[in-house]
Design a protein around this motif. Structure first.
Motif, PDB file in Angstrom:
ATOM      1  N   GLU A 211     -26.010  41.288  37.393  1.00 55.66           N
ATOM      2  CA  GLU A 211     -25.975  42.611  36.781  1.00 55.66           C
ATOM      3  C   GLU A 211     -26.543  42.630  35.373  1.00 55.66           C
ATOM      4  OE1 GLU A 211     -21.691  40.950  36.588  1.00 55.66           O
ATOM      5  OE2 GLU A 211     -23.382  40.972  37.985  1.00 55.66           O
ATOM      6  N   ARG A 212     -26.663  41.445  34.747  1.00 59.41           N
ATOM      7  CA  ARG A 212     -27.264  41.356  33.412  1.00 59.41           C
ATOM      8  C   ARG A 212     -28.770  41.136  33.475  1.00 59.41           C
ATOM      9  NH1 ARG A 212     -23.318  43.127  29.862  1.00 59.41           N
ATOM     10  NH2 ARG A 212     -21.301  42.465  30.688  1.00 59.41           N
ATOM     11  N   ASN A 213     -29.291  40.916  34.675  1.00 58.62           N
ATOM     12  CA  ASN A 213     -30.714  40.773  34.924  1.00 58.62           C
ATOM     13  C   ASN A 213     -31.392  39.754  33.991  1.00 58.62           C
ATOM     14  OD1 ASN A 213     -33.129  41.206  36.186  1.00 58.62           O
ATOM     15  ND2 ASN A 213     -33.467  43.268  35.355  1.00 58.62           N
ATOM     16  N   PRO A 214     -30.919  38.511  33.963  1.00 59.38           N
ATOM     17  CA  PRO A 214     -31.534  37.525  33.069  1.00 59.38           C
ATOM     18  C   PRO A 214     -32.976  37.192  33.422  1.00 59.38           C
ATOM     19  CG  PRO A 214     -29.981  36.456  34.559  1.00 59.38           C
ATOM     20  CD  PRO A 214     -29.798  37.932  34.741  1.00 59.38           C
ATOM     21  N   LEU A 215     -33.384  37.428  34.673  1.00 58.86           N
ATOM     22  CA  LEU A 215     -34.763  37.148  35.044  1.00 58.86           C
ATOM     23  C   LEU A 215     -35.732  38.112  34.356  1.00 58.86           C
ATOM     24  CD1 LEU A 215     -34.452  36.277  38.842  1.00 58.86           C
ATOM     25  CD2 LEU A 215     -34.506  34.735  36.859  1.00 58.86           C
ATOM     26  N   ALA A 216     -35.282  39.314  34.037  1.00 62.07           N
ATOM     27  CA  ALA A 216     -36.120  40.243  33.274  1.00 62.07           C
ATOM     28  C   ALA A 216     -36.332  39.710  31.859  1.00 62.07           C
ATOM     29  CB  ALA A 216     -35.489  41.627  33.230  1.00 62.07           C
ATOM     30  N   THR A 217     -35.271  39.188  31.266  1.00 64.91           N
ATOM     31  CA  THR A 217     -35.400  38.570  29.945  1.00 64.91           C
ATOM     32  C   THR A 217     -36.368  37.405  30.006  1.00 64.91           C
ATOM     33  OG1 THR A 217     -33.125  39.209  29.391  1.00 64.91           O
ATOM     34  CG2 THR A 217     -34.121  37.452  28.073  1.00 64.91           C
ATOM     35  N   LEU A 218     -36.261  36.620  31.064  1.00 65.63           N
ATOM     36  CA  LEU A 218     -37.163  35.478  31.231  1.00 65.63           C
ATOM     37  C   LEU A 218     -38.607  35.948  31.373  1.00 65.63           C
ATOM     38  CD1 LEU A 218     -36.786  32.413  31.391  1.00 65.63           C
ATOM     39  CD2 LEU A 218     -36.805  32.617  33.872  1.00 65.63           C
ATOM     40  N   GLY A 219     -38.818  37.072  32.043  1.00 64.49           N
ATOM     41  CA  GLY A 219     -40.163  37.620  32.173  1.00 64.49           C
ATOM     42  C   GLY A 219     -40.755  37.995  30.824  1.00 64.49           C
ATOM     43  N   ALA A 220     -39.935  38.573  29.961  1.00 60.43           N
ATOM     44  CA  ALA A 220     -40.396  38.898  28.604  1.00 60.43           C
ATOM     45  C   ALA A 220     -40.727  37.622  27.835  1.00 60.43           C
ATOM     46  CB  ALA A 220     -39.342  39.711  27.876  1.00 60.43           C
ATOM     47  N   PHE A 221     -39.876  36.603  27.997  1.00 67.27           N
ATOM     48  CA  PHE A 221     -40.135  35.322  27.320  1.00 67.27           C
ATOM     49  C   PHE A 221     -41.470  34.727  27.773  1.00 67.27           C
ATOM     50  CE2 PHE A 221     -35.387  34.104  26.504  1.00 67.27           C
ATOM     51  CZ  PHE A 221     -35.304  35.164  25.615  1.00 67.27           C
ATOM     52  N   ALA A 222     -41.750  34.827  29.070  1.00 70.00           N
ATOM     53  CA  ALA A 222     -42.995  34.265  29.595  1.00 70.00           C
ATOM     54  C   ALA A 222     -44.205  34.969  28.984  1.00 70.00           C
ATOM     55  CB  ALA A 222     -43.019  34.380  31.115  1.00 70.00           C
ATOM     56  N   ALA A 223     -44.111  36.300  28.806  1.00 66.44           N
ATOM     57  CA  ALA A 223     -45.202  37.046  28.185  1.00 66.44           C
ATOM     58  C   ALA A 223     -45.418  36.598  26.741  1.00 66.44           C
ATOM     59  CB  ALA A 223     -44.906  38.548  28.241  1.00 66.44           C
ATOM     60  N   ILE A 224     -44.328  36.340  26.038  1.00 72.23           N
ATOM     61  CA  ILE A 224     -44.425  35.872  24.646  1.00 72.23           C
ATOM     62  C   ILE A 224     -45.014  34.467  24.599  1.00 72.23           C
ATOM     63  CG2 ILE A 224     -43.086  35.311  22.569  1.00 72.23           C
ATOM     64  CD1 ILE A 224     -40.957  37.350  23.746  1.00 72.23           C
ATOM     65  N   ALA A 225     -44.571  33.626  25.516  1.00 72.28           N
ATOM     66  CA  ALA A 225     -44.983  32.220  25.512  1.00 72.28           C
ATOM     67  C   ALA A 225     -46.491  32.059  25.655  1.00 72.28           C
ATOM     68  CB  ALA A 225     -44.265  31.470  26.634  1.00 72.28           C
ATOM     69  N   ARG A 226     -47.122  32.959  26.409  1.00 72.70           N
ATOM     70  CA  ARG A 226     -48.567  32.847  26.611  1.00 72.70           C
ATOM     71  C   ARG A 226     -49.333  33.072  25.311  1.00 72.70           C
ATOM     72  NH1 ARG A 226     -47.014  35.130  31.668  1.00 72.70           N
ATOM     73  NH2 ARG A 226     -47.190  37.271  30.886  1.00 72.70           N
ATOM     74  N   ALA A 227     -48.770  33.899  24.429  1.00 75.27           N
ATOM     75  CA  ALA A 227     -49.446  34.189  23.164  1.00 75.27           C
ATOM     76  C   ALA A 227     -48.947  33.318  22.019  1.00 75.27           C
ATOM     77  CB  ALA A 227     -49.248  35.671  22.804  1.00 75.27           C
ATOM     78  N   ARG A 228     -47.764  32.740  22.161  1.00 73.09           N
ATOM     79  CA  ARG A 228     -47.168  31.930  21.093  1.00 73.09           C
ATOM     80  C   ARG A 228     -46.812  30.562  21.662  1.00 73.09           C
ATOM     81  NH1 ARG A 228     -47.664  35.382  16.530  1.00 73.09           N
ATOM     82  NH2 ARG A 228     -46.170  34.024  15.454  1.00 73.09           N
ATOM     83  N   PRO A 229     -47.788  29.651  21.747  1.00 76.75           N
ATOM     84  CA  PRO A 229     -47.546  28.355  22.405  1.00 76.75           C
ATOM     85  C   PRO A 229     -46.530  27.468  21.708  1.00 76.75           C
ATOM     86  CG  PRO A 229     -49.706  28.410  21.351  1.00 76.75           C
ATOM     87  CD  PRO A 229     -49.186  29.810  21.321  1.00 76.75           C
ATOM     88  N   GLN A 230     -46.186  27.775  20.453  1.00 73.61           N
ATOM     89  CA  GLN A 230     -45.208  26.955  19.734  1.00 73.61           C
ATOM     90  C   GLN A 230     -43.807  27.576  19.726  1.00 73.61           C
ATOM     91  OE1 GLN A 230     -46.271  23.963  18.857  1.00 73.61           O
ATOM     92  NE2 GLN A 230     -48.260  24.642  19.661  1.00 73.61           N
TER      93      GLN A 230
END
Length: 378
Positions: A211-230
């Protein structure tokens, strides 16, 4: 006023912290407050935050936990029926306490008494809860003397409109402000978790449940990770989805950059290491962890739980249901340290002005008064 707060257990979570903060505030105002839990939990999680002058009791104190708590509830209520009748209000939080409230109302009708009034707070607003479960919650809510929601949602807006005689209210969560974290302790925690000292950190605190949908949070993290490799990422909290999240992170190439420390007894240690905090909003309302993050001076960006929500001028947290858009907004803030600081100050001031526990208690006391009148047939 004599108030009994009821909850399954004082584990780590938003509803649990709401109870503790409200109970402490009511006690500070001179109300006679007690707390009853179904089963025991580690006292370091929330019980230690409860004012020691507040009476607390656990129904199932052995290690059998939840099942024993449900089995023992009817007998406990019968044995304590006269004591419970002395309360003006029973305030129920979460499913187990809701059952306690229902059984209390049944006993009240058998006795022909008017006390206590039963008030329930539904803490699951905006979460992806199955429709059948919502209808069950609504069926029980119809019989309450008072009903509170911590945010608006179309389903519950329609429910309150249909049941106008039921004393209901939307009462945003409020928090008691914690002192700042010790910087040295925060750095020690960072090293223990394995976050590089100079890495940018994007994170959140919350239970890893569907119900907290942590996979959506993970999806946002993945989008950030592609632009911020560190950049590194943190999701602090336990729950049944922790291995699912871990596997999904590995599939997204985040295994070495996502930190899942599990339950953290003092979330200030986590907050002291985050540059941008990603919260979950229901409309313009965020959860307790988000309020605590803003109060700690962190800039917030939100994943929006309501797909039908349109941004409002009154929104104090930028939000979107699109994980890629959330990632883009976080990247913008990471690129603008000065703007990030301005946003953090503005959001902190908003929380202090609007989401203190005192304000929430004011609204609950007004609801209690209406609920007591409702129980008396007035």
């Amino acid at each position: 006023m004599r108030i009994l707060h009821a909850i399954p257990a004082l584990t780590k979570g938003g509803a649990e912290k709401v109870l503790v903060d409200l109970a402490n505030e009511a006690h500070r105002r001179g109300h006679r407050v007690s707390v009853v839990t179904g089963y025991s939990a580690d006292p370091r999680l929330n019980l230690d935050r409860l004012d020691p002058a507040i009476a607390s009791e656990t129904i199932a104190t052995d290690r059998s936990g939840k099942l024993s708590a449900y089995a023992r509830l009817p007998l406990w209520l019968w044995r304590n029926r006269q004591r419970i009748a002395q309360f003006d209000v029973i305030h129920c939080h979460l499913t187990y306490a809701g059952l306690l409230g229902t059984l209390t109302q049944m006993q009240r009708r058998l006795r022909g008494d008017e006390s206590p009034a039963v008030v329930e707070t539904f803490h699951g607003v905006g979460m992806p809860i199955p429709t059948r479960q919502k209808w069950l919650a609504a069926a029980l809510a119809r019989g309450r003397d008072g009903f509170a929601l911590m945010a608006e949602e179309p389903f519950w807006n329609d429910f309150l409109a249909e049941h106008r005689k039921l004393p209901g209210a939307v009462i945003a969560n409020g928090i008691a402000l914690d002192p700042p974290v010790d910087p040295a302790a925060a750095l020690t925690w960072r090293a223990e978790v394995g976050i590089p000292i100079r890495a940018e950190v994007v994170g959140t605190v919350g239970r890893l449940r569907a119900e907290r949908n942590p996979l959506a949070t993970l999806g946002a993290f993945a989008a950030i990770a592609r632009a911020r490799p560190q950049a590194h990422f943190v999701i602090a909290g336990d729950g049944p989805m922790i291995e699912t999240v871990r596997s999904a992170a590995a599939a997204l190439g985040l295994a070495e950059r996502l930190h899942l420390p599990g339950l953290v007894a003092d979330p200030r240690l986590v907050l002291g290491n985050i540059d941008v905090y990603v919260t979950m909003n229901v409309g313009e309302i965020t959860g307790l962890a988000g309020l605590e993050a803003a109060a700690a001076g962190l800039p917030l960006v939100a994943l929006q739980a309501r797909s039908d929500y349109l941004p409002q001028l009154s929104d104090w947290i930028w939000s979107s249901a699109d994980t890629a858009a959330v990632g883009t907004e976080v990247i913008r803030l990471l690129d603008d340290p000065a703007g990030r600081q301005v946003l953090a100050k503005r959001q902190r001031a908003h929380v202090i002005a609007n989401f203190g526990v005192g304000r929430a208690q004011d609204h609950y006391e007004a609801l209690y008064t209406r609920a007591i009148a409702h129980a008396r047939g007035e």
